[in-house]
Write a protein that holds these residues in place. Structure first.
Motif, PDB file in Angstrom:
ATOM      1  N   TYR A 281       0.892  -1.144   0.079  1.00 24.59           N
ATOM      2  CA  TYR A 281      -0.120  -0.260   0.342  1.00 24.59           C
ATOM      3  C   TYR A 281       1.188   0.684   0.209  1.00 24.59           C
ATOM      4  CZ  TYR A 281      -3.789  -2.425   0.533  1.00 24.59           C
ATOM      5  OH  TYR A 281      -4.914  -3.226   0.173  1.00 24.59           O
ATOM      6  N   SER A 282       1.816   1.215  -0.168  1.00 25.27           N
ATOM      7  CA  SER A 282       3.067   2.422  -0.318  1.00 25.27           C
ATOM      8  C   SER A 282       2.566   2.629  -1.691  1.00 25.27           C
ATOM      9  CB  SER A 282       4.314   2.311   0.161  1.00 25.27           C
ATOM     10  OG  SER A 282       4.711   1.015  -1.122  1.00 25.27           O
ATOM     11  N   VAL A 283       1.882   2.099  -2.714  1.00 19.69           N
ATOM     12  CA  VAL A 283       1.664   2.447  -4.141  1.00 19.69           C
ATOM     13  C   VAL A 283       0.555   3.292  -3.728  1.00 19.69           C
ATOM     14  CG1 VAL A 283       1.821   1.989  -6.278  1.00 19.69           C
ATOM     15  CG2 VAL A 283       3.025   1.485  -5.525  1.00 19.69           C
ATOM     16  N   ARG A 284       0.264   4.521  -4.364  1.00 19.02           N
ATOM     17  CA  ARG A 284      -1.801   4.419  -4.577  1.00 19.02           C
ATOM     18  C   ARG A 284      -1.586   4.863  -5.983  1.00 19.02           C
ATOM     19  NH1 ARG A 284      -1.705   4.115   0.261  1.00 19.02           N
ATOM     20  NH2 ARG A 284      -1.312   6.441   1.690  1.00 19.02           N
ATOM     21  N   ILE A 285      -3.481   3.861  -6.376  1.00 17.05           N
ATOM     22  CA  ILE A 285      -3.712   3.504  -7.285  1.00 17.05           C
ATOM     23  C   ILE A 285      -4.760   3.752  -8.172  1.00 17.05           C
ATOM     24  CG2 ILE A 285      -4.126   1.007  -8.575  1.00 17.05           C
ATOM     25  CD1 ILE A 285      -2.442   0.014  -7.191  1.00 17.05           C
ATOM     26  N   PHE A 286      -4.767   4.492  -8.723  1.00 19.23           N
ATOM     27  CA  PHE A 286      -5.679   5.699  -9.585  1.00 19.23           C
ATOM     28  C   PHE A 286      -6.396   4.234 -11.056  1.00 19.23           C
ATOM     29  CE2 PHE A 286      -3.930   8.391  -6.825  1.00 19.23           C
ATOM     30  CZ  PHE A 286      -3.801   9.347  -6.560  1.00 19.23           C
ATOM     31  N   ALA A 287      -7.685   4.708 -11.101  1.00 22.92           N
ATOM     32  CA  ALA A 287      -8.046   3.610 -12.252  1.00 22.92           C
ATOM     33  C   ALA A 287      -8.312   5.087 -12.284  1.00 22.92           C
ATOM     34  CB  ALA A 287      -9.512   2.872 -11.819  1.00 22.92           C
ATOM     35  N   MET A 288      -9.059   5.097 -14.529  1.00 25.60           N
ATOM     36  CA  MET A 288      -9.501   5.286 -14.761  1.00 25.60           C
ATOM     37  C   MET A 288     -11.077   5.369 -15.180  1.00 25.60           C
ATOM     38  SD  MET A 288      -7.936   6.294 -19.296  1.00 25.60           S
ATOM     39  CE  MET A 288     -10.205   6.533 -20.130  1.00 25.60           C
ATOM     40  N   GLN A 289     -11.373   6.888 -15.102  1.00 23.43           N
ATOM     41  CA  GLN A 289     -13.100   6.721 -14.724  1.00 23.43           C
ATOM     42  C   GLN A 289     -13.615   8.087 -15.514  1.00 23.43           C
ATOM     43  OE1 GLN A 289     -16.055   5.560 -14.256  1.00 23.43           O
ATOM     44  NE2 GLN A 289     -14.968   3.920 -12.478  1.00 23.43           N
ATOM     45  N   THR A 290     -14.355   8.198 -16.182  1.00 24.43           N
ATOM     46  CA  THR A 290     -15.365   9.510 -16.903  1.00 24.43           C
ATOM     47  C   THR A 290     -16.722   9.230 -15.978  1.00 24.43           C
ATOM     48  OG1 THR A 290     -14.255   9.659 -18.692  1.00 24.43           O
ATOM     49  CG2 THR A 290     -15.818  10.529 -19.185  1.00 24.43           C
ATOM     50  N   ILE A 291     -16.970  10.963 -15.589  1.00 28.63           N
ATOM     51  CA  ILE A 291     -18.559  10.986 -14.807  1.00 28.63           C
ATOM     52  C   ILE A 291     -19.527  12.176 -15.385  1.00 28.63           C
ATOM     53  CG2 ILE A 291     -19.402  11.461 -12.865  1.00 28.63           C
ATOM     54  CD1 ILE A 291     -17.052  10.815 -11.440  1.00 28.63           C
ATOM     55  N   VAL A 292     -20.373  11.772 -15.851  1.00 31.68           N
ATOM     56  CA  VAL A 292     -21.665  12.424 -16.246  1.00 31.68           C
ATOM     57  C   VAL A 292     -22.444  12.189 -15.462  1.00 31.68           C
ATOM     58  CG1 VAL A 292     -23.118  12.631 -18.485  1.00 31.68           C
ATOM     59  CG2 VAL A 292     -20.665  11.439 -18.755  1.00 31.68           C
ATOM     60  N   THR A 293     -22.784  13.285 -15.249  1.00 29.43           N
ATOM     61  CA  THR A 293     -23.842  13.981 -13.786  1.00 29.43           C
ATOM     62  C   THR A 293     -24.702  15.490 -14.137  1.00 29.43           C
ATOM     63  OG1 THR A 293     -23.460  14.123 -11.433  1.00 29.43           O
ATOM     64  CG2 THR A 293     -21.792  15.114 -12.198  1.00 29.43           C
ATOM     65  N   GLY A 294     -25.269  15.446 -13.059  1.00 31.76           N
ATOM     66  CA  GLY A 294     -26.209  16.555 -13.143  1.00 31.76           C
ATOM     67  C   GLY A 294     -27.022  16.475 -11.978  1.00 31.76           C
ATOM     68  N   PRO A 295     -27.816  17.445 -11.661  1.00 29.71           N
ATOM     69  CA  PRO A 295     -28.573  17.540 -11.261  1.00 29.71           C
ATOM     70  C   PRO A 295     -29.108  16.221 -10.475  1.00 29.71           C
ATOM     71  CG  PRO A 295     -29.654  18.935 -12.797  1.00 29.71           C
ATOM     72  CD  PRO A 295     -28.063  18.671 -12.931  1.00 29.71           C
ATOM     73  N   ASP A 296     -29.935  15.126 -11.857  1.00 28.92           N
ATOM     74  CA  ASP A 296     -30.716  14.565 -10.914  1.00 28.92           C
ATOM     75  C   ASP A 296     -30.116  13.504 -12.516  1.00 28.92           C
ATOM     76  OD1 ASP A 296     -32.220  14.855 -13.499  1.00 28.92           O
ATOM     77  OD2 ASP A 296     -33.223  16.594 -12.124  1.00 28.92           O
ATOM     78  N   GLY A 375     -15.267   9.153 -22.893  1.00 30.86           N
ATOM     79  CA  GLY A 375     -14.068   8.723 -22.235  1.00 30.86           C
ATOM     80  C   GLY A 375     -13.499   7.622 -21.827  1.00 30.86           C
ATOM     81  N   GLY A 376     -12.763   7.827 -23.549  1.00 31.87           N
ATOM     82  CA  GLY A 376     -12.069   6.877 -24.151  1.00 31.87           C
ATOM     83  C   GLY A 376     -12.023   5.616 -23.636  1.00 31.87           C
ATOM     84  N   PHE A 377     -10.706   5.091 -23.106  1.00 31.45           N
ATOM     85  CA  PHE A 377     -10.602   3.304 -22.936  1.00 31.45           C
ATOM     86  C   PHE A 377     -11.746   3.198 -21.958  1.00 31.45           C
ATOM     87  CE2 PHE A 377      -8.728  -1.273 -21.796  1.00 31.45           C
ATOM     88  CZ  PHE A 377      -8.824  -1.551 -22.960  1.00 31.45           C
ATOM     89  N   GLY A 378     -11.378   3.943 -20.936  1.00 33.52           N
ATOM     90  CA  GLY A 378     -12.075   3.820 -19.508  1.00 33.52           C
ATOM     91  C   GLY A 378     -14.067   3.569 -19.224  1.00 33.52           C
ATOM     92  N   PRO A 379     -14.248   3.069 -18.029  1.00 35.67           N
ATOM     93  CA  PRO A 379     -15.792   3.027 -18.001  1.00 35.67           C
ATOM     94  C   PRO A 379     -16.559   4.736 -17.791  1.00 35.67           C
ATOM     95  CG  PRO A 379     -14.456   2.814 -16.037  1.00 35.67           C
ATOM     96  CD  PRO A 379     -13.529   3.108 -16.772  1.00 35.67           C
ATOM     97  N   VAL A 380     -17.429   4.705 -17.826  1.00 40.95           N
ATOM     98  CA  VAL A 380     -18.316   5.401 -18.596  1.00 40.95           C
ATOM     99  C   VAL A 380     -19.265   6.240 -16.993  1.00 40.95           C
ATOM    100  CG1 VAL A 380     -19.715   7.656 -19.147  1.00 40.95           C
ATOM    101  CG2 VAL A 380     -17.734   6.550 -20.099  1.00 40.95           C
ATOM    102  N   ILE A 381     -19.589   6.940 -16.153  1.00 36.96           N
ATOM    103  CA  ILE A 381     -20.467   6.699 -14.894  1.00 36.96           C
ATOM    104  C   ILE A 381     -21.367   8.111 -15.508  1.00 36.96           C
ATOM    105  CG2 ILE A 381     -21.090   7.289 -12.769  1.00 36.96           C
ATOM    106  CD1 ILE A 381     -18.676   6.000 -11.970  1.00 36.96           C
ATOM    107  N   ILE A 382     -22.756   7.531 -15.018  1.00 40.34           N
ATOM    108  CA  ILE A 382     -23.934   8.149 -15.898  1.00 40.34           C
ATOM    109  C   ILE A 382     -24.891   8.284 -14.659  1.00 40.34           C
ATOM    110  CG2 ILE A 382     -25.960   9.171 -17.696  1.00 40.34           C
ATOM    111  CD1 ILE A 382     -24.208   7.400 -19.761  1.00 40.34           C
ATOM    112  N   GLY A 383     -24.940   9.378 -14.069  1.00 39.19           N
ATOM    113  CA  GLY A 383     -26.045   9.414 -12.528  1.00 39.19           C
ATOM    114  C   GLY A 383     -26.101  10.577 -12.141  1.00 39.19           C
ATOM    115  N   ASP A 384     -26.580  11.501 -11.086  1.00 41.55           N
ATOM    116  CA  ASP A 384     -26.773  12.399 -10.470  1.00 41.55           C
ATOM    117  C   ASP A 384     -25.406  11.924  -8.957  1.00 41.55           C
ATOM    118  OD1 ASP A 384     -27.703  10.026  -8.649  1.00 41.55           O
ATOM    119  OD2 ASP A 384     -29.383  11.523  -8.423  1.00 41.55           O
ATOM    120  N   GLY A 385     -25.136  13.077  -8.368  1.00 43.04           N
ATOM    121  CA  GLY A 385     -24.143  13.129  -7.039  1.00 43.04           C
ATOM    122  C   GLY A 385     -23.994  11.800  -6.369  1.00 43.04           C
TER     123      GLY A 385
END
Length: 467
Positions: A281-296, A375-385
């Motif tokens: 855990y001496s390495v911080r691992i960041f995964a690619m993600q794209t978020i499409v969000t809004g008020p609802d 979002g390229g090769f990574g996953p996409v999240i679609i949803g409100d906050g």
């Protein structure tokens, strides 16, 4: 060392913004969207505004990708890349950082730079300079290169063989460590006005490096900076790349489109770190993600549907061709993938089908291009906050990632939306910081001081520190 927790005692989710000093990074065609300002990439004001948005959202860093050379696998020339703006035109990422650092106090900067085409002696000076100017907020994303066009434009027929590139990079980092960690003692600079001595020459040492690839006998030219060596980022996914990361990386970037692939990748990385004698855990691992969000949720879905109107299929295939090393121009856009005789393409599509939940569909080459259009090769999240926050939490809990490299679909709107809708919800759930930790980027990420830890490979090149 373990993963960071919030004041609520829960595992903290880390955020980097994922960007590039160009018009089209991961979402070809979306520069045409009326709300997108990527065309301003060549102005200082654009980047300082982005940095301030990210700091307002308590992002850990801005991760700036880079390549040297155009994507010219598609069609065996750069024409389609030029038409679509796919990572060209492209500017130097290093020159952005001082301006952004001047308008922020805590935001980190992960800057991509390759080991193939610049000698480590002048490069170490640039690293040390930026570490000084940012107050220790710099990270270096180490890449060995993957575009043949870069090698050719630097006077070579092609890149080194894959594993050989990592051998070269190992020695490259050794020279950097020696220059930044092992040349100047902590108190070498005395700045004694009475005696007229600025630096005590007895406390500045020649590194005497004589290796296979580099000969660097002399002293470093930068006085010790806050971190000395910036935080080391890396993104190699191959067996040799993971071994390199286990030895050097303090933060890793991965881009699997499914949780299953992410979990497997994280486990392999942490094992590689343990195999190198370090805390996994001496390495911080960041995964690619794209978020499409809004008020609802309805607004988020409407936003995504609107974005899809601007997808540039050819631009998507330009990027995919470069990433996979396969010229996708030889296939008709409406050709079913099952008819394409390429294991690499078919396995990639199987991954995307699983990520999209459309495993029973027959995909075409066009659908492959459109899938990477937002979002390229990574996953996409679609949803409100609340929905987006919950999905990020599930990703972390199921895969063991530390955080996410958030790619944009439009800029800076994507980051503004995340700051407005997602960050407050993560904070409410006790999964996101409410203020920055003090000190350098390394201390903010690990809470263990400013310098390389003792179990890191680069620590062996450190001079004995005072006290």
């Amino acid at each position: 060392m373990t993963y960071p927790t919030t004041e609520a005692g829960k595992r903290e989710i880390l955020f980097n913004a994922f960007d590039m000093n160009c018009v089209v990074h991961q979402s070809p065609g979306l520069w045409r969207h009326p709300d997108d300002r990527a065309r301003e990439y060549n102005t200082i004001g654009y980047w300082t505004e982005v940095a301030q948005i990210l700091e307002r959202g308590l992002f850990d860093g801005l991760f700036i990708a880079d390549v040297l050379g155009p994507y010219d696998v598609f069609g065996s020339n750069p024409d389609a890349a030029l038409r679509s703006g796919a990572q060209i035109p492209l500017q130097d990422p290093f020159l952005l950082v001082s301006a952004m650092a001047a308008v922020t106090k805590n935001l980190g900067f992960g800057i991509t730079a390759g080991t193939a085409y610049e000698h480590p002696y002048p490069f170490s000076r640039r690293l040390g300079t930026l570490d000084h100017l940012t107050g220790g907020r710099v990270g270096w994303n180490v890449v060995t290169g993957y575009l043949p066009s870069a090698a050719q434009n630097m006077g070579q027929d092609d890149q080194m063989e894959h594993d050989r590139r990592y051998d070269h990079a190992d020695e490259y980092l050794e020279v950097v460590y020696k220059l930044l960690e092992g040349s100047w003692e902590d108190d070498a600079v005395v700045a004694d006005k009475a005696s007229g001595v600025f630096t005590d020459p007895e406390k500045v040492h020649r590194i005497e490096h004589h290796g296979e690839f580099f000969k660097t006998p002399g002293i470093g030219v930068v006085e010790p900076s806050p971190q000395r060596t910036p935080v080391i980022y890396q993104a190699g996914a191959s067996t040799r790349g993971r071994a390199f990361a286990g030895k050097h990386a303090e933060a890793m970037f991965i881009n699997p489109p499914t949780k299953e692939l992410a979990k497997a990748s994280v486990a392999k990385i942490r094992q590689s770190v343990a195999d190198a004698g370090r805390d996994p855990y001496s390495v911080r691992i960041f995964a690619m993600q794209t978020i499409v969000t809004g008020p609802d949720n309805d607004a988020a879905q409407a936003k995504y549907d609107d974005l899809t109107q601007y997808i540039d299929a050819e631009g998507g295939l330009v990027l995919m061709s470069g990433w996979m090393g396969i010229d996708l121009s030889q296939f008709d856009l409406d050709q079913p993938i099952g008819d394409v005789k390429s294991n690499a393409i078919q396995s990639t599509v199987e991954t995307f089908q699983k990520a999209s939940g459309r495993e029973d569909e027959v995909w075409t080459v066009r659908q492959l291009a459109e899938w990477v259009g937002v979002g390229g090769f990574g996953p996409v999240i679609i949803g409100d906050g609340p929905s987006a926050a919950q999905q990020l939490i599930e990703w972390q809990e199921e895969t063991d990632v530390d955080g996410f490299n958030l790619a944009y679909h439009i800029t800076p709107g994507t980051f503004e939306d995340v700051v407005e809708h997602v960050v407050p919800e993560l904070q409410r759930l006790g999964r996101y910081k409410t203020e920055y930790a003090p000190g350098t980027l390394r201390n903010k990420l690990f809470g263990a001081g400013d310098h390389l830890p003792e179990d890191h490979h680069g620590a062996q090149f450190q001079l004995r520190r005072k006290g």
